[in-house]
Enzyme design. Structure first.
Site, PDB file in Angstrom:
ATOM      1  N   ASN A   9      53.920  20.528 -56.859  1.00  0.00           N
ATOM      2  CA  ASN A   9      52.919  19.441 -55.939  1.00  0.00           C
ATOM      3  C   ASN A   9      52.584  19.773 -54.692  1.00  0.00           C
ATOM      4  O   ASN A   9      53.410  20.265 -53.720  1.00  0.00           O
ATOM      5  CB  ASN A   9      53.866  18.337 -56.226  1.00  0.00           C
ATOM      6  CG  ASN A   9      53.373  17.403 -55.541  1.00  0.00           C
ATOM      7  OD1 ASN A   9      52.441  17.139 -54.738  1.00  0.00           O
ATOM      8  ND2 ASN A   9      54.278  15.826 -55.001  1.00  0.00           N
ATOM      9  N   LYS A  11      51.072  18.730 -52.168  1.00  0.00           N
ATOM     10  CA  LYS A  11      50.448  17.447 -51.325  1.00  0.00           C
ATOM     11  C   LYS A  11      49.786  17.392 -50.752  1.00  0.00           C
ATOM     12  O   LYS A  11      48.398  17.988 -51.017  1.00  0.00           O
ATOM     13  CB  LYS A  11      52.018  17.297 -50.704  1.00  0.00           C
ATOM     14  CG  LYS A  11      53.010  17.828 -50.961  1.00  0.00           C
ATOM     15  CD  LYS A  11      54.525  16.925 -51.121  1.00  0.00           C
ATOM     16  CE  LYS A  11      55.973  17.114 -51.416  1.00  0.00           C
ATOM     17  NZ  LYS A  11      57.682  16.971 -51.173  1.00  0.00           N
ATOM     18  N   HIS A  96      55.259   9.102 -56.254  1.00  0.00           N
ATOM     19  CA  HIS A  96      56.207   9.700 -55.791  1.00  0.00           C
ATOM     20  C   HIS A  96      56.305   8.845 -54.787  1.00  0.00           C
ATOM     21  O   HIS A  96      55.995   8.145 -53.896  1.00  0.00           O
ATOM     22  CB  HIS A  96      54.652  11.106 -54.915  1.00  0.00           C
ATOM     23  CG  HIS A  96      55.718  12.023 -54.623  1.00  0.00           C
ATOM     24  ND1 HIS A  96      56.366  12.147 -53.225  1.00  0.00           N
ATOM     25  CD2 HIS A  96      56.549  12.905 -54.982  1.00  0.00           C
ATOM     26  CE1 HIS A  96      57.198  12.826 -53.219  1.00  0.00           C
ATOM     27  NE2 HIS A  96      56.927  13.664 -53.704  1.00  0.00           N
ATOM     28  N   GLU A  98      56.815   9.756 -51.354  1.00  0.00           N
ATOM     29  CA  GLU A  98      55.989   9.453 -50.628  1.00  0.00           C
ATOM     30  C   GLU A  98      55.537   8.516 -50.332  1.00  0.00           C
ATOM     31  O   GLU A  98      54.922   8.273 -49.777  1.00  0.00           O
ATOM     32  CB  GLU A  98      55.295  11.098 -49.781  1.00  0.00           C
ATOM     33  CG  GLU A  98      56.864  12.079 -49.465  1.00  0.00           C
ATOM     34  CD  GLU A  98      56.112  13.996 -50.301  1.00  0.00           C
ATOM     35  OE1 GLU A  98      54.565  13.789 -50.467  1.00  0.00           O
ATOM     36  OE2 GLU A  98      57.401  14.631 -49.642  1.00  0.00           O
ATOM     37  N   GLU A 168      63.484  12.727 -58.859  1.00  0.00           N
ATOM     38  CA  GLU A 168      63.181  13.413 -57.463  1.00  0.00           C
ATOM     39  C   GLU A 168      64.563  12.665 -56.084  1.00  0.00           C
ATOM     40  O   GLU A 168      63.974  11.805 -55.811  1.00  0.00           O
ATOM     41  CB  GLU A 168      61.957  13.443 -56.690  1.00  0.00           C
ATOM     42  CG  GLU A 168      61.072  14.275 -57.956  1.00  0.00           C
ATOM     43  CD  GLU A 168      59.710  14.835 -57.119  1.00  0.00           C
ATOM     44  OE1 GLU A 168      59.867  16.160 -57.016  1.00  0.00           O
ATOM     45  OE2 GLU A 168      58.829  14.267 -56.510  1.00  0.00           O
ATOM     46  N   GLY A 174      61.908  18.405 -49.358  1.00  0.00           N
ATOM     47  CA  GLY A 174      61.389  19.057 -48.585  1.00  0.00           C
ATOM     48  C   GLY A 174      62.477  19.156 -47.702  1.00  0.00           C
ATOM     49  O   GLY A 174      62.853  19.635 -46.484  1.00  0.00           O
ATOM     50  N   SER A 214      63.980  20.415 -53.672  1.00  0.00           N
ATOM     51  CA  SER A 214      64.104  21.452 -53.150  1.00  0.00           C
ATOM     52  C   SER A 214      64.499  22.666 -54.230  1.00  0.00           C
ATOM     53  O   SER A 214      65.427  23.547 -54.034  1.00  0.00           O
ATOM     54  CB  SER A 214      65.003  21.709 -51.726  1.00  0.00           C
ATOM     55  OG  SER A 214      64.578  21.295 -51.005  1.00  0.00           O
TER      56      SER A 214
HETATM   57  P1  PGA Z   1      60.042  19.694 -52.646  1.00  0.00           P
HETATM   58  O1  PGA Z   1      59.310  18.770 -53.080  1.00  0.00           O
HETATM   59  O2  PGA Z   1      60.348  20.499 -53.526  1.00  0.00           O
HETATM   60  O3  PGA Z   1      59.607  20.414 -50.852  1.00  0.00           O
HETATM   61  O4  PGA Z   1      61.494  19.812 -51.867  1.00  0.00           O
HETATM   62  C1  PGA Z   1      59.293  17.957 -54.175  1.00  0.00           C
HETATM   63  C2  PGA Z   1      58.798  17.178 -53.752  1.00  0.00           C
HETATM   64  O5  PGA Z   1      58.496  15.936 -53.093  1.00  0.00           O
HETATM   65  O6  PGA Z   1      58.012  16.892 -56.325  1.00  0.00           O
END
Ligand code: PGA
Length: 251
Positions: A9, A11, A96, A98, A168, A174, A214
């Protein structure tokens, strides 16, 4: 058995040229190497058609990171599921955290997005997960149950069977703070149990449930070794060919 999948992903990262180069890098790394899982990248809308032209989707599946909850019309700035499909993309990340957090997406809008994605032949990668407070106050299993039920359990068994899920935990995205493999397994088993109760054991067993938050080459193997963890949705570590491939090779 559920398909094993590693999905990136990206982003809101990379400009078009950087994104095309990154996609080519991943595609090249997958040539001459037999991955033990499906590999997907979800990229910004602006990159989809150009990346589709330079990758082999038999090696590397292509997806978008979102789509509109409306079919077409006067919705300035939105990108429809049909537009996404017309680029050659096969997948779309929906829900997601976000998007839920910063753009106010709710189960109601997500239901529309899932229906439109499916109607246009796209496979939704549907994200669910609790925030830190819910993890700490012990409501996390109920929170995720509600997210799955309210947005997806209106689907027929046939349509549900087309969905990929991604658990998630928001506190792990992140932040460098990965859920432990046992925490992931607990939630994934919980989700599979909900699916089994609603649609039957075989639909549940065939549903790919990815872990995200992460996930890195150093912790992927331990997470993927868990019975109900069918792969990963990878943010930060998908922006570098070597680290993304390190996770692919964890299978
Ligand atoms: P990350 O993000 O691996 O940077 O923690 C995962 C995601 O949001 O899909």
């Amino acid at each position: 058995m559920a398909k094993k999948i590693v999905a990136g992903n990206w982003k809101m990262n990379t400009n078009l040229q950087e994104g095309v180069a990154l996609a080519e890098g991943v595609n090249n790394a997958l040539k001459g190497f037999k991955a033990n899982c499906d590999v997907i990248i979800a990229v910004p809308f602006t990159h989809l058609a150009s990346i589709n032209a330079v990758i082999d989707q038999n090696l590397l599946g292509l997806g978008a990171e979102n789509c509109a909850d409306k079919k077409s019309g006067a919705y300035t700035g939105e990108v429809s599921a049909s537009m996404v499909a017309s680029t050659g993309a096969k997948y779309v990340i929906l829900g997601h955290s976000e998007r839920r957090q910063y753009y106010g997406e709710t189960s109601e809008t997500l239901k529309e997005k899932v229906a439109l994605a499916l109607a246009n032949g796209l496979t939704p990668i549907f994200c669910i997960g609790e925030v830190l407070e819910q993890r700490e106050n012990g409501t996390y299993l109920d929170v995720v149950k509600d997210q799955v039920e309210s947005a997806l359990f209106n689907l027929s068994a046939e349509d549900f069977g087309k969905i990929i899920l991604a658990y998630e935990p928001v506190w792990a995205i992140g932040t460098g703070k990965t859920a432990t493999a046992d925490q992931a397994q607990e939630m994934h088993a919980h989700i599979r149990g909900l699916i089994a109760a609603k649609y039957g054991q075989s639909v549940a067993d065939n549903c790919s449930i990815l872990y995200g938050g992460s996930c890195k080459p150093t912790n992927a193997a331990e997470l993927f070794a868990k019975k109900d963890v069918d792969g990963g949705l990878i943010g930060g570590a998908s922006l570098d060919v070597e680290s993304f491939m390190g996770i692919v090779k964890a299978f």
